[in-house]
Design an enzyme around this catalytic site. Structure first.
Site, short mmCIF file in Angstrom:
data_model
loop_
_atom_site.label_atom_id
_atom_site.label_comp_id
_atom_site.label_asym_id
_atom_site.label_seq_id
_atom_site.Cartn_x
_atom_site.Cartn_y
_atom_site.Cartn_z
CG MET A 101 -2.17 -0.70 1.32
SD MET A 101 -3.32 -0.40 2.55
CE MET A 101 -2.57 -0.94 3.99
CG HIS A 102 2.18 3.29 -3.05
ND1 HIS A 102 1.98 2.12 -3.94
CD2 HIS A 102 2.16 4.16 -4.27
CE1 HIS A 102 1.67 2.47 -5.24
NE2 HIS A 102 1.64 3.72 -5.51
NE ARG A 103 -2.71 3.40 -6.57
CZ ARG A 103 -2.01 4.12 -7.69
NH1 ARG A 103 -1.78 5.28 -7.65
NH2 ARG A 103 -1.54 3.27 -8.54
#
Length: 369
Positions: free
Chosen positions: A209-211
């Site tokens: 996850m990075h958004r």
């Protein structure tokens, strides 16, 4: 003579550009008047996010690194444009090739076109319809001024046609990222470390996850991790933590016995984990492509996708950003009812060959007649 400038800046770019470089090198003897320069914009400056990729994917060192990493998106765009303009004035090419949808893609396209240099966009035409994503803005602006488009799917080609792009500028070639996957799959390497030694094939999850929609609000991040842990029934969840997410995770104090936070991994190590996982949970578009081709179940924590073929023909499902949505998907997976990869047209390992053949036709063969 034809000089091609290849632009790469961020981690996904290297996987997309590597097979094009290898194909250009393979054509050296047959087409000695075709040459290239590799420009690294420096958008990703962390060693794991950038440097290791050159070594692992057998990419020659860049001819220049513009060193434009860091800062806000506006600062980064400006830094890339200033540095890339100097590069183009010193080594004016016949064609600039940009890939994907990162800041460097947008910045280098604008710079080249203002100098009246042709641009080709690898992965042109894909759309999510989500204007809150910086990538979507990058795609739209890049495609509005690009000369040639190398598309990964028929839908991407159709998108471009619907915007009025003429047929002779649209080239459906397949997916160079899958070229890289197929080439290097035999070399995938188990990551070193105690965590990885204990993993059993097909008995763990990979999470990325990075958004901003998923990681910037701590309560939301906490709720999403909780939903994942509750639905994975005690199986290990391996989470290579993007620099962006690391600070949010620390501040929330999230900790579960089955959740393993690990440093970002190199390409060969990360894809080893994916290939041997029970399933992948991600908000990355590129990982949905790789997981699909490797026939690994994939869940996307987004409300939209620019890669719908990974859902219709791949192993991917669009879960959304609401943590409550995860439960039925994880239940379906645990029951062994997940779909299998159906095969996506032209994702066959030969996209780069098609791209280079088209470049030779456009910039060498036709020009000489």
């Amino acid at each position: 003579m034809a000089l091609i400038t290849l632009v790469a800046g961020a981690r996904p770019n290297f996987m997309k550009i590597a097979p094009i470089i290898h194909q250009l090198l393979a054509c050296k003897d047959s087409y000695p008047n075709l040459s290239y320069r590799l420009v690294h914009t420096g958008q990703h400056y962390d060693q794991k996010m950038s440097g290791d990729f050159f070594e692992q994917l057998h990419i020659p060192s860049p001819d220049i690194n513009l060193g434009a990493g860091g800062g806000s998106q506006a600062e980064q765009t400006a830094a890339v444009m200033l540095a890339f303009e100097k590069e183009l004035l010193a080594h004016r090419p016949d064609l600039v090739i940009v890939v994907g949808d990162v800041t460097s893609t947008l910045a280098c396209t604008i710079t080249a076109k203002k100098l009246l240099i042709d641009v080709a966009h690898v992965e042109g035409g894909i759309r999510s319809g989500d204007m809150t994503m910086p990538e979507e803005i990058n795609r739209i602006v890049t495609d509005s001024i690009t000369d040639h488009f190398f598309t990964t799917s028929k839908l991407a080609s159709d998108n471009l046609s619907s915007y009025g792009v003429s047929e002779e500028r649209i080239h459906f070639v397949g997916n160079t990222m899958i070229d890289t996957l197929i080439t290097h799959r035999p070399r995938f390497t188990k990551p070193s470390g105690e965590v990885f030694e204990r993993l059993e094939k097909g008995k763990y999850f990979v999470l990325t996850m990075h958004r901003p929609a998923n990681v910037d609000q701590q309560e939301k991040l906490k709720a999403m991790i909780e939903a994942i842990i509750n639905g994975t029934e005690g199986l290990p969840v391996i989470f290579p933590v993007h620099p962006r997410t690391s600070s949010s995770m620390k501040e929330t104090g999230i900790s579960y016995p089955s959740l393993y936070l690990v440093d970002p991994l190199g390409y060969l190590e990360f894809n080893y984990l994916v290939e041997n996982a029970f399933a992948v949970i991600t908000d990355s578009g590129g990982i949905t492509e790789e997981a699909s081709v490797m026939n690994v179940p994939c869940m996307t924590l987004r409300d939209n996708t620019e890669r719908p073929e990974t859902i219709t023909l791949g192993t991917n499902e669009l879960v959304g950003t609401n943590p409550d949505n995860l439960r039925p998907y994880l239940q379906k997976l645990m029951k062994g009812e997940w779909k299998s990869y159906q095969g996506i047209p032209l994702w066959d390992g030969n996209a780069a060959k098609r791209i280079v053949n088209k470049i030779i036709e456009l910039y060498l063969t036709r020009r000489n007649h």
